[in-house]
Enzyme design. Structure first.
Site, PDB file in Angstrom:
ATOM      1  N   LYS A  20       0.890  -1.170   0.014  1.00 12.57           N
ATOM      2  CA  LYS A  20       0.106   0.063  -0.072  1.00 12.57           C
ATOM      3  C   LYS A  20       0.667   1.271  -0.016  1.00 12.57           C
ATOM      4  CE  LYS A  20      -3.668   2.491   2.398  1.00 12.57           C
ATOM      5  NZ  LYS A  20      -4.701   2.417   3.541  1.00 12.57           N
ATOM      6  N   LYS A  30      -2.215  -1.461  -3.842  1.00 15.78           N
ATOM      7  CA  LYS A  30      -2.972  -0.274  -3.827  1.00 15.78           C
ATOM      8  C   LYS A  30      -2.191   1.213  -3.784  1.00 15.78           C
ATOM      9  CE  LYS A  30      -6.042   1.910  -0.628  1.00 15.78           C
ATOM     10  NZ  LYS A  30      -6.595   1.892   0.996  1.00 15.78           N
TER      11      LYS A  30
HETATM   12  C1  PBG Z   1      -7.428   3.702   5.621  1.00 18.53           C
HETATM   13  C2  PBG Z   1      -7.736   3.358   4.203  1.00 18.53           C
HETATM   14  C3  PBG Z   1      -7.554   4.420   3.110  1.00 18.53           C
HETATM   15  C4  PBG Z   1      -8.010   3.779   1.954  1.00 18.53           C
HETATM   16  C5  PBG Z   1      -8.436   2.330   2.671  1.00 18.53           C
HETATM   17  N1  PBG Z   1      -8.286   2.187   3.694  1.00 18.53           N
HETATM   18  C6  PBG Z   1      -6.909   5.680   3.391  1.00 18.53           C
HETATM   19  C7  PBG Z   1      -5.698   5.951   3.774  1.00 18.53           C
HETATM   20  O1  PBG Z   1      -4.873   5.052   3.825  1.00 18.53           O
HETATM   21  O2  PBG Z   1      -5.397   7.200   3.865  1.00 18.53           O
HETATM   22  C8  PBG Z   1      -8.285   4.315   0.893  1.00 18.53           C
HETATM   23  C9  PBG Z   1      -9.161   4.055  -0.175  1.00 18.53           C
HETATM   24  C10 PBG Z   1      -9.496   4.648  -1.501  1.00 18.53           C
HETATM   25  O3  PBG Z   1      -8.824   5.749  -1.478  1.00 18.53           O
HETATM   26  O4  PBG Z   1     -10.527   4.440  -2.053  1.00 18.53           O
HETATM   27  N2  PBG Z   1      -6.335   3.039   6.381  1.00 18.53           N
END
Ligand code: PBG
Length: 329
Positions: A196, A254
């Site tokens: 991520k 992601k």
């Molecule tokens: C939180 C989380 C995020 C997303 C999924 N879980 C945001 C972040 O890490 O700030 C992002 C999903 C999206 O942008 O569609 N941990």
């Protein structure tokens, strides 16, 4: 060799093209993210995500039934938490009667066979908008992992099939696996957000949940000390390998489109189901361009989703899931 081999023969008409098509999209490919809020009769559109909504539990029921009727059999739950319930340690995340726990039960009530996955991270519950506990200007790793394990157990108790830790703390997959096993949730799976990235594409999501890092002294302004540097490729392999060794059942990359090289690397390196999250900013970009009449919404949507699967995704978490399934059915 040309002219013996003419590649265009296999593109002559739709019948032959469909016969040799390598990547086919079906409802089975999707995991549908759902945003849940407190209240009654609420279906509110997220400003930066046109045609995507936050639902109160009563209307969540209707949405879940609709998804099921379209052949969409897996959801990924996120909750928007009232500011008054936020703190530095995510205490509310462990409330057996909290919004997430009730959301899980609600989905299972109306649709027992729907696969329920839950987001596990502190940010929606954090008064600082971080995925972990903040101390002295830092995100504290190991204490956060303990909370994430407890949170996962709480979701399992409420009936979640899978937990999906999205926080990027070190060692959290092992911590969560051990926690679940000690509580005898041997069949509850873990979908790890393994690679991520610290991405600017999460903006609309943070609007949806009101979960952006707050602007305060001694609180980091971004998530770069835990989410990955988008310049890195080999690191994604290391992260993924560690999560697999710690017990992840599914790994994730992601965001999606800008990271398909990573998806293919992981596909070539490991034999494990791979999820790709096409995130909120990717959704917003296409919606905005289509609204302006600059892109053909449905055609681009299908091309993007197909690209994600072609790159190596087994599972696609996407805000377009419903639209795609309606389009192809
Ligand atoms: C939180 C989380 C995020 C997303 C999924 N879980 C945001 C972040 O890490 O700030 C992002 C999903 C999206 O942008 O569609 N941990």
């Amino acid at each position: 060799m040309f002219p013996i081999r003419r590649n265009r023969r296999l593109r002559t008409n739709e019948a032959i093209r469909s016969l040799v098509r390598e990547t086919i999209i079906s409802p089975n490919d999707f995991l549908v993210p759902l945003f849940v809020v407190e209240g009654n009769g609420i279906k509110e559109e997220i400003a930066s995500m046109p045609n995507y909504y936050r639902y109160s539990l009563d209307l969540l029921k209707e949405e879940v039934k609709t998804l099921w009727s379209l052949g969409l059999k897996s959801v990924l739950l996120f909750v928007k938490v009232d500011d008054a319930l936020k703190d530095n340690k995510g205490i509310e995340a462990l409330n057996p009667d909290g919004l997430m726990q009730r959301a899980i039960k609600t989905v299972k009530d109306v649709c027992p066979d729907m696969l329920v996955m839950t987001d596990v991270a502190l940010d929606p519950f954090s008064s600082y908008g971080h995925d972990g506990i903040v101390e002295g200007g830092k995100i504290i790793n190991d204490a956060t992992v303990e909370v994430l394990a407890e949170m996962s157990i709480s979701h399992a108790e409420a009936g979640a099939d899978f937990v999906a830790p999205s926080d990027m703390m070190d060692g959290r997959i092992l911590g969560i696996r051990e926690g679940l096993d000690q509580s005898n949730f041997l069949d509850v799976g873990i979908m790890s957000y393994s690679a991520k990235y610290a991405s600017a594409f999460y903006g609309p999501f943070r609007d949806a949940l009101d979960s952006a890092p707050v602007d305060m002294v001694n609180v980091p302004k971004d998530k770069k000390t835990y989410q990955m540097d988008f310049a890195n490729r080999d690191e994604a392999i290391r992260e993924t390998e560690m999560d697999i060794n710690e017990g992840a059942d599914i790994v994730m990359v992601k965001p999606g489109l800008s990271y398909l090289d990573i998806v293919r690397d992981i596909r070539n390196s490991f034999e494990i189901p791979i999820a790709v999250y096409q995130v909120s900013g990717e959704y917003a970009m296409l919606k905005a361009a289509a609204e302006k009449g600059w892109l053909d919404h449905d055609a681009v949507m299908l091309e993007q989703i197909t690209s994600i699967k072609r790159a190596g995704a087994d599972i696609i978490a996407s805000y377009f899931a419903k639209d795609v399934v309606k389009l192809i059915s």
